[in-house]
Structure formats: structure tokens, C-alpha cells
Scaffold this motif. Structure first.
Motif, PDB file in Angstrom:
ATOM      1  N   THR A 305      40.188  50.053  30.206  1.00 37.95           N
ATOM      2  CA  THR A 305      39.224  49.509  31.175  1.00 37.95           C
ATOM      3  C   THR A 305      38.128  50.511  31.542  1.00 37.95           C
ATOM      4  OG1 THR A 305      40.707  50.183  32.988  1.00 37.95           O
ATOM      5  CG2 THR A 305      40.881  47.912  32.203  1.00 37.95           C
ATOM      6  N   TYR A 312      38.511  44.900  27.607  1.00 40.08           N
ATOM      7  CA  TYR A 312      39.179  44.141  28.654  1.00 40.08           C
ATOM      8  C   TYR A 312      40.152  43.106  28.094  1.00 40.08           C
ATOM      9  CZ  TYR A 312      35.228  46.226  31.093  1.00 40.08           C
ATOM     10  OH  TYR A 312      34.305  47.121  31.586  1.00 40.08           O
ATOM     11  N   ALA A 346      40.839  44.527  34.683  1.00 37.66           N
ATOM     12  CA  ALA A 346      40.526  43.952  33.369  1.00 37.66           C
ATOM     13  C   ALA A 346      40.226  42.458  33.498  1.00 37.66           C
ATOM     14  CB  ALA A 346      41.685  44.181  32.415  1.00 37.66           C
TER      15      ALA A 346
END
Length: 578
Positions: A305, A312, A346
Motif C-alpha cells: 500500500t 491495492y 487498500a
């Protein structure tokens, strides 16, 4: 706080009850010695270090322990004192705990030099120096110590150098001891020697891990990206790599591989770090290795991330998979909370990247998951929760789509209740900051915290009232009564005693079995006492307030006969009569 006071007063009794239970269970499930170890570990995991120390003191004369275990109590106390010091914010208290830990380890080494844990105790003395250095670095970062930052940092580095010397000497000492054993031993005739050799090998490997680890710690005392930091991180990574290359099939090798990844993550080489973490993550589902896999996943998600990667999709997939399978207790550990936070991050970032019309359903689902996960971390206890502040900020934004001043107004009961609870949590955090300000040498900011606390309390009141206005026929009555309880509580805290009394009396009399029914009755009683006292001091008519207290006391006695609420209500009336 009531729970903590109760535990403090009754700890010996509670421990005795637990031990009695363990003795009953041990005959059928596990030896009493194992029960002792499990109970001690449970106290450690909950951060109840003082309780654990009291428990060890009780165990000195307990028949549950073998003599060998009793000889190791000083060692266990030393470790607990170090753990307690790590959790302590006050520098003076931390130093005192570390002094006590040093004395315990020294006493253990002197009394039990032949014990296999004596070698561990020697390296723990080095860890005490590390903790002292870390404490100085923490002090150096405080705004109040800006003028002393350079001096404090210099002292910390000197302590780290002392620790490095301890670890290097331990490694040399244990390596020499290891070399005294012949390469080949007969398992049938020399079982004891083989056991001693294996212990010597473990001591060497532990010392080597510490020798690499201290380089990592020393690197943290230099600015990010500086030549000094990079040099130390590369040296640490090389040491970890050497350990992994030689012992890749042993746990120490896997741990070294993960620590090597940490070094490269700090160096900004997130791709290399992710690859190194995969070594641990690819291991089987052995319960003994599961906690280390959680650590590796947390670190990997942090990399995925990061600005370097922005991967992601992979982070969401891995994080959600772990959360789906994790036990509730696992999600509340440092790693579990970290995994939850980075999965939330994320989810949010992936949602932000979706703009096509066909992605809107998934975008909404991702935001909903992020909100739920951020809320979980934001509400978790601050102890062992390094991502709490970031999670609270994320949750705040997800509630309204922006910073506090930019949040859109709630449009339904649930949104208003969520906003109110979030503000309530922040208000309680500010009250906590005020309470510990003296210990943290932060008194200068108390007026600011008090002003912020008042604002947050008033805002929470506003949104609880809004929630009540936005309820409809489908809003669960239990949820409505929870809102009424919070309004009663916050109005009392704000000094709106008649408002608190009216709401509290309404809930108590109409919904006595609701979750906040009893508390509302107690708050209403306390509120009328406040208005009664104010009327007396102003030499005004106080008959109404006095009569309402008597009326409420009668109601409470009938609604909850024999309960503590009835005793407290009539106790208040007795005070008034006197």
C-alpha cells in the motif's frame, strides 16, 4: 477504572481461583506446570504485567511448580519488567523498571549459571541497554526537549554501542563454547552432551540475531535516508542474510529472512522486501509459525500500500483472506490490528481508483469494508495499537467523505449515530490526554485539550439529538434507547442537569429493561441532586428537586429491589437528610 480497581483489590483471590481451576484441569488435560505457563502467557498478552508479577510472587510457594521452574522465577520476573518498561510512557518509571529487570537477571545468572536460560539472561542485559537507548530517543523527539535533542540522541547511541558490545561478546563466547563439542556424538551414549550442544547452538544463533538487530536499532537513531542509516541497515541485512543462508530450514533462518526484509523496507526497496517476506508467508499453516506469518503479512501489506507499490488489488486480496480466517483474538494483536488497518487502507485506495460506471457497486462495497475495518482499529485499545490515530482519521473521513469541517451532514439515523459515537470516542481520548498530561510533561497543552474536549462533547450531543430526530418506524427501539442514554449521560457531563434528569427518568420508567435503563435512573438521581444542591446554595425553593429524588428512589427500589442502584439512591437521600 472500576474494573481495574476491582482486579487490584482481588487479584490474589482471582489468581487463587484460577490456580484451583488449573489444578482440577491438569489431572485430565495438561500438567499443572503447563497451566502455569499458559496463565502467565495470557497475562502477558493482555498487557497485565503488574498482575503477572504478582502471580509469580504467589507461585514462589505454590506446589504447582517444579523446583526447576521456581529457580527460573527471577528470570521470568526480569522479562516481565522489561515488557512493562516497554509499555511505560514515563521516563523515570521506565528507568526504574529497567533497573529492577537488570537486578533480576544478574541475580539469576549468579544463582543459576548452569541453567540453559542463563545465556538468554546475558543477552537480555544487552536488551535493557537497548530499551534505555530507545527511551532516550523517544524523549529526544518530544517538543519540550528540542534544545536537548542532540544530547539525548548522542546518549542513546552510546547505549546502543554498549549493547552491541554485549551482543558481540556473547556471540564470541557462545561460539567458542559451541566449538568445544565434537562434530559427531553418539545418540545412545551421549544424549546429555547432544542436548548441551543443541542448547549451545541455540545460544549462538540467538546472539547472532541480536548482533544483527542492534544494527537495525542503531540505524533508527539517524535521519531517514542518511548515509549513516543506510550503512547500518545494509550491514544488518547482510548479517540476517548470512543467518538465513546457513539455517534456512530452521525457524531462526526464517526469522532472519523476515528481518532482512525489514531492513530493505526501511531502505525504500519495497519490491525486494516483499520478496523476502514471501519466504515466511509461503510456510505451512503450523500453529507455531502462524504469529510470524501474521507479522510478515502486516509488513508485506505496508509495502503493497506504499507510494512505491500502490498494489491495492493484491493487498485487498491478501488482507481480506487473512481477516476471513483469523480468530477474534488474532485480530486484536499488534499484527492483527496492523493487517486490519492496511487492508482498510487498500480497500479505500482501490475504491478511489475506480471511476467507471460498471465499477460503482464494487466501489461502494470496498468503501463499506474500509469503513468497518478502520472503525475496528480506531476503537481498539491504544495499548499495542500503533495505527489507532491513522485509523481514527480514516474512519472520520469515511463517515462524511472529508476532513471534519468538510463532512456532509448525516441523512439518516445510522449515519448520525455513527458520527456521534466517533465524536464521543474523540472526546474520551481528549479526556485521557488531560489525565496523563502531568506524567507526559504535557501540562502546557491542557487548556487546548480542555477546549477541544468541550467542543467534541457538544458536537457529540448535537449528533445524538440529530439521530433521535432522524429515526423512523424501522429504527430498532434498542438503538433509539442507546441514543437516549448517551444524551442523558452527555447532558449531565455538560451541566445540563434538568435535561439529563428528564431524559434519564423517561428511559428508566418507560424502558427499565433496556441496556441503559439502570444507568439512566442513576444519572437522573445524580442530576436532581445537583439541582437540589444548587437551589439550596442559592437559597431558592428546592422542594421540587427533593421530591423528585424521593420519587426516583421509590421507583428504583421497586424496579430493581436489592440491587446496588437502590442502595445508592437511598444513600443519596441520606446525604440530603443529613
Amino acid at each position: 477504572m472500576k474494573l481495574l480497581r476491582f482486579v487490584g483489590r482481588h487479584l490474589p483471590f482471582l489468581i487463587s481461583c484460577a490456580l484451583a481451576g488449573f489444578m482440577l484441569l491438569s489431572a485430565r488435560t495438561a500438567p499443572a506446570e503447563e497451566a502455569y505457563a499458559r496463565f502467565l502467557q495470557g497475562l502477558k498478552e493482555q498487557g497485565l504485567f503488574d498482575a503477572a508479577l504478582d502471580y509469580l510472587e504467589l507461585m514462589r510457594t505454590s506446589p504447582l511448580l517444579s523446583e526447576a521452574q521456581k529457580q527460573e522465577l527471577a528470570f521470568e520476573e526480569g522479562r516481565l519488567l522489561v515488557d512493562n518498561a516497554r509499555a511505560e510512557n514515563d521516563a523515570a518509571a521506565k528507568s526504574k523498571l529497567l533497573d529492577q529487570a537488570r537486578d533480576r537477571f544478574a541475580a539469576f545468572i549468579k544463582a543459576s549459571s548452569a541453567n540453559p536460560k542463563a545465556a538468554v539472561a546475558e543477552t537480555e542485559l544487552g536488551n535493557i541497554l537497548v530499551e534505555r537507548g530507545r527511551s532516550l530517543l523517544e524523549q529526544a523527539e518530544r517538543p519540550a526537549n528540542a534544545s536537548k535533542k542532540e544530547a539525548l540522541t548522542k546518549q542513546a547511541r552510546e547505549l546502543f554501542q554498549e549493547a552491541k558490545k554485549v551482543f558481540d561478546e556473547a556471540e564470541a563466547k557462545f561460539t567458542a563454547r559451541m566449538q568445544e563439542f565434537p562434530k559427531i556424538l553418539d545418540p545412545k551414549k551421549e544424549a546429555k552432551r547432544i542436548e548441551e550442544r543443541d542448547q549451545a547452538r541455540d545460544d549462538v544463533l540467538r546472539a547472532r540475531m541480536f548482533a544483527a538487530g542492534i544494527l537495525q536499532v542503531m540505524a533508527s537513531s539517524y535521519p531517514a535516508g542518511s548515509a549513516e542509516q543506510k550503512k547500518l541497515l545494509h550491514e544488518a541485512a547482510d548479517k540476517y542474510k548470512a543467518l538465513y543462508d546457513k539455517f534456512r530450514r530452521r525457524m531462526v533462518g526464517l526469522l532472519a529472512r523476515m528481518k532482512e526484509g525489514e531492513c530493505y523496507q526501511k531502505l525504500g526497496d519495497t519490491k525486494r522486501a516483499i520478496g523476502l517476506y514471501e519466504t515466511m508467508l509461503s510456510q505451512g499453516d503450523d500453529p507455531a509459525i502462524r504469529p510470524y506469518k501474521a507479522t510478515a503479512l502486516r509488513l508485506s501489506l505496508e509495502c503493497l500500500t506504499s507510494e512505491n507499490e500502490k498494489n491495492y488489488e493484491t493487498a485487498v486480496s491478501r488482507g481480506e483472506d487473512w481477516l476471513e480466517k483469523a480468530l477474534p483474538a488474532d485480530t486484536r494483536t499488534v499484527d492483527g490490528l496492523g493487517i486490519t488497518y492496511f487492508t482498510a487502507l487498500a480497500n479505500k485506495c482501490l475504491s478511489d481508483s475506480l471511476s467507471k460506471p460498471e465499477d460503482q457497486a464494487r466501489k461502494k462495497a470496498l468503501l463499506l469494508a474500509a469503513k468497518k475495518q478502520a472503525q475496528f482499529v480506531a476503537k481498539a485499545a491504544a495499548f499495542m495499537n500503533p495505527h489507532r490515530d491513522e485509523a481514527q482519521e480514516m474512519y472520520r473521513k469515511l463517515l462524511g467523505g472529508g476532513a471534519e469541517g468538510e463532512q456532509k451532514e448525516p441523512e439518516n439515523f445510522t449515519e448520525a449515530l455513527d458520527r456521534a459515537k466517533e465524536l464521543l470516542d474523540r472526546w474520551q481520548d481528549r479526556l485521557g490526554q488531560i489525565k496523563v498530561a502531568a506524567a507526559m510533561k504535557d501540562q502546557a497543552n491542557v487548556p487546548t485539550y480542555e477546549s477541544e474536549a468541550k467542543h467534541l462533547r457538544d458536537q457529540a450531543l448535537h449528533y445524538f439529538k440529530l439521530a433521535l430526530e432522524l429515526r423512523d418506524d424501522e429504527t430498532p427501539l434498542d438503538s433509539v434507547n442507546i441514543v437516549r442514554y448517551y444524551l442523558c449521560f452527555l447532558d449531565y457531563q455538560a451541566g445540563n442537569y434538568y435535561d439529563a434528569a428528564v431524559m434519564g427518568e423517561f428511559v428508566a420508567k418507560n424502558y427499565p429493561k433496556s441496556q441503559g435503563g439502570r444507568q439512566c435512573a442513576k444519572i437522573a438521581m445524580a442530576a436532581y441532586l445537583q439541582t437540589y444542591d444548587a437551589a439550596r446554595k442559592a437559597q431558592a425553593d428546592f422542594a421540587f428537586d427533593r421530591d423528585k429524588m424521593v420519587e426516583l428512589a421509590d421507583f428504583i427500589t421497586g424496579a430493581w429491589p436489592g440491587g446496588e442502584e437502590a442502595d445508592e439512591a437511598w444513600g443519596l437521600l441520606l446525604q440530603v437528610a443529613v
